[in-house]
Design an enzyme around this catalytic site. Sequence first.
Site, short mmCIF file in Angstrom:
data_model
loop_
_atom_site.label_atom_id
_atom_site.label_comp_id
_atom_site.label_asym_id
_atom_site.label_seq_id
_atom_site.Cartn_x
_atom_site.Cartn_y
_atom_site.Cartn_z
N ASP A 1 16.92 -23.35 106.47
CA ASP A 1 18.33 -23.75 106.51
C ASP A 1 19.28 -22.59 106.80
OD1 ASP A 1 17.83 -22.41 104.17
OD2 ASP A 1 18.67 -23.88 102.81
N HIS A 2 18.83 -21.36 106.62
CA HIS A 2 19.73 -20.21 106.83
C HIS A 2 19.72 -19.74 108.28
CE1 HIS A 2 19.83 -20.07 102.47
NE2 HIS A 2 20.60 -19.00 102.48
N ASP B 1 16.77 -18.03 95.95
CA ASP B 1 18.15 -18.12 96.40
C ASP B 1 19.03 -18.23 95.16
OD1 ASP B 1 19.74 -18.92 99.15
OD2 ASP B 1 20.70 -19.61 97.31
N ARG C 1 31.39 -18.15 98.40
CA ARG C 1 31.55 -16.69 98.42
C ARG C 1 32.50 -16.28 99.54
NH1 ARG C 1 25.20 -15.56 97.27
NH2 ARG C 1 25.45 -15.67 95.03
N SER D 1 24.00 -12.48 95.97
CA SER D 1 22.80 -13.18 96.42
C SER D 1 21.52 -12.62 95.80
CB SER D 1 22.70 -13.10 97.93
OG SER D 1 21.94 -11.97 98.31
N ARG E 1 18.92 -11.81 97.60
CA ARG E 1 18.12 -11.19 98.66
C ARG E 1 17.47 -9.89 98.18
NH1 ARG E 1 23.57 -10.49 102.11
NH2 ARG E 1 23.61 -12.65 101.44
C1 MIC Z 1 23.71 -16.34 100.01
O1 MIC Z 1 24.39 -17.33 99.80
O2 MIC Z 1 24.14 -15.18 99.93
C2 MIC Z 1 22.26 -16.54 100.41
C3 MIC Z 1 22.12 -16.18 101.83
O3 MIC Z 1 21.92 -17.89 100.27
C4 MIC Z 1 21.39 -15.65 99.49
C5 MIC Z 1 19.99 -15.56 99.87
C6 MIC Z 1 19.72 -14.63 101.01
O4 MIC Z 1 20.37 -13.61 101.15
O5 MIC Z 1 18.81 -14.94 101.77
C7 MIC Z 1 21.45 -16.06 98.01
O6 MIC Z 1 22.43 -16.61 97.58
O7 MIC Z 1 20.52 -15.76 97.27
FE1 SF4 Z 2 23.26 -21.36 102.16
FE2 SF4 Z 2 23.70 -19.44 100.34
FE3 SF4 Z 2 25.72 -20.58 101.68
FE4 SF4 Z 2 24.42 -21.98 99.88
S1 SF4 Z 2 25.64 -20.16 99.51
S2 SF4 Z 2 25.03 -22.68 101.90
S3 SF4 Z 2 22.34 -21.25 100.13
S4 SF4 Z 2 24.09 -19.34 102.53
#
Ligand code: MIC
Ligand code: SF4
Length: 635
Positions: A64-65, A119, A379, A533, A535
Amino acid sequence: MSKNIAEKIIEKHLVSGRIEAGQEIAVSVDQTLTQDATGTMVYLQFEALNVHRLKTKFSISYVDHNTLQTGFENADDHRFLQSMAAKYGAYFSRPGNGICHQIHLERFGVPGQTLLGSDSHTPNCGGLGMLAVGAGGLDVALAMAGHPFYMTMPKILLIRLIGKLRSWVTAKDLILEVLRQLSVKGGVGKIIEYGGPAIKSLSVPQRATITNMGAELGATTSLFPSDEVTRSFLKSQKREGCWVPLEADPSAFYHEELEIDLGKLEPMIAKPPSPDNVCRVQDVEGMKIDQVAIGSCTNSSYHNLMKVSEILKNRMVHPQVSLVISPGSRQVLQMLSLNGSLSGLIKAGARILECACGPCIGMGQAPPTSGISLRTFNRNFMGRSGTQDVQVFLAGVETAAASALAGVIADPRKMGIEPTIPIPETFFIDDTMIIPPSSDPDQVEIIRGPNIQPLSETKSLDDTLTGKILLKLGDDITTDHIIPAGAKILPLRSNIPAISKHIFEAIYPEFYRRAKQAQGGFIVAGINYGQGSSREHAALTCRYLGIKAVLAKTFARIHRANLINSGILPLIFVDDNDYDKIMVGDDIKIDVRLLNGGMKVQLINQDCDIAISNNLTDREMMILKKGGALAYFKN
Ligand code: MIC
Ligand code: SF4
């Protein structure tokens, strides 16, 4: 003894430790989820553990990313993940099927069970009464291999909801108000439980919007009870069979309590650059905007998008505004398409994107230079949208839709009567984009494109660590600061040497060169280092560049665990004033043998010592000594 909901679920899953705030506990994991941006590492690490089949009740790999395929990398990663899932026993949700958290809520979350996801917004399923926790990739790989999940037992904070939401005021406004009151540090070390008479008036998707953004509070997770509202949601998803009742005992103990009267809330908005920089929409009303983006795991349910469609009905998006909509799941998109609402959205000038994270993670739709973007996401950290100098505001779908029409930030209450959206008795169920694991796993060949690089070797921890302070950071540094997201960098998630070149790119672009030249060293940071996140690339890239320890005032939970798993020491100043004594370029020495005693960091060039505590459990210490969790568990 009376118990709250968190204690009830944890007790059922307790493998070791005492359910007492501050103690290390281990809980068994029923379900895991991964997404593609973290998932390739999870599956590489799982493979390195030499376990031939997943050991959880249910595991799923979502894509999905990284769905924007501007080069071969993302498509290669998708193929790798699909073959891994088929071979090792996970379900695979194909690109286009939707955002992991939205689909998990609709199709797989189970009240009373535990879910570990790579995540940070995994707590979305807390809206169903599931103990859903976000973790670094390696912790998820370990859970898939049958290991329990270790965490420090959090304190439990009860948020008691009373009153009734007024017209045009929503769950998003409630969680923004909680962020305003508690800040991005307010949930650290806590599980947030929602209770009180008003919870009955909140649907499961509304509850999920609230638990989803518990991640922004820094909470370990957030939870609602599983009640009749939960039951009818599961029934409408044809999953009533997995419903169980779950509520706190009447005199359950909570470490802290907060009461919020829903009737006193009004439309709220978070200003840049942090989700806790919250004010009333009316305080910023009239500010000209360039983009409105609706979607993300926080606000992309059927109900959310139906509301948008009703607000936009027979109207046209303002000529200076680009409105983009990314539905949360294929279920949502199909239902909008079947009932004609999609056509209304298109007619109003909305740009419909695929069901994915999309602009939320900077995968396309970067706003214009010095632009203002209003988003329904969770965010608004600097640089995350793909444009460095943009200002990102966060609000609910009602404010977003009203603003898209007006061309300026608009208070939705001025739109007249709020449209009501009936909750469908049955949702449109079609799981054909979810592929079950292979029935003949031996025949499945793992497909690895050139983007999938092997994991780097780990090295056990030396007794003495020496080197220079390479970087000194302030408070609330996010993992987006450490390893930025966006369409250019995300495709490198399976290639640590390549992605490392982008470390701290937006705030200290010279860091990569400095760390390479020095062949490693140390980082100093303030409060809540590594928030945001999950990550683990924020830790893996540091390890790759030879970072041996991070000295901070405090750490965010997931990043701290990722540092330990990567073999990097997370050290804490005993006296915060010592933070001011350390400078970039200082030569330091740490005697690791003293780690479990009163530790000191020797500032060699300044000829003084600084007291450091490590707060490491024996288990964490053993992992660090081996050079990280993979080396530890492989043995
Ligand atoms: C995000 O919202 O920052 C992400 C991308 O979903 C991350 C995960 C990632 O960096 O792959 C998260 O929230 O953990
Ligand atoms: Fe995707 Fe992270 Fe954004 Fe949720 S907050 S939609 S999991 S990138």
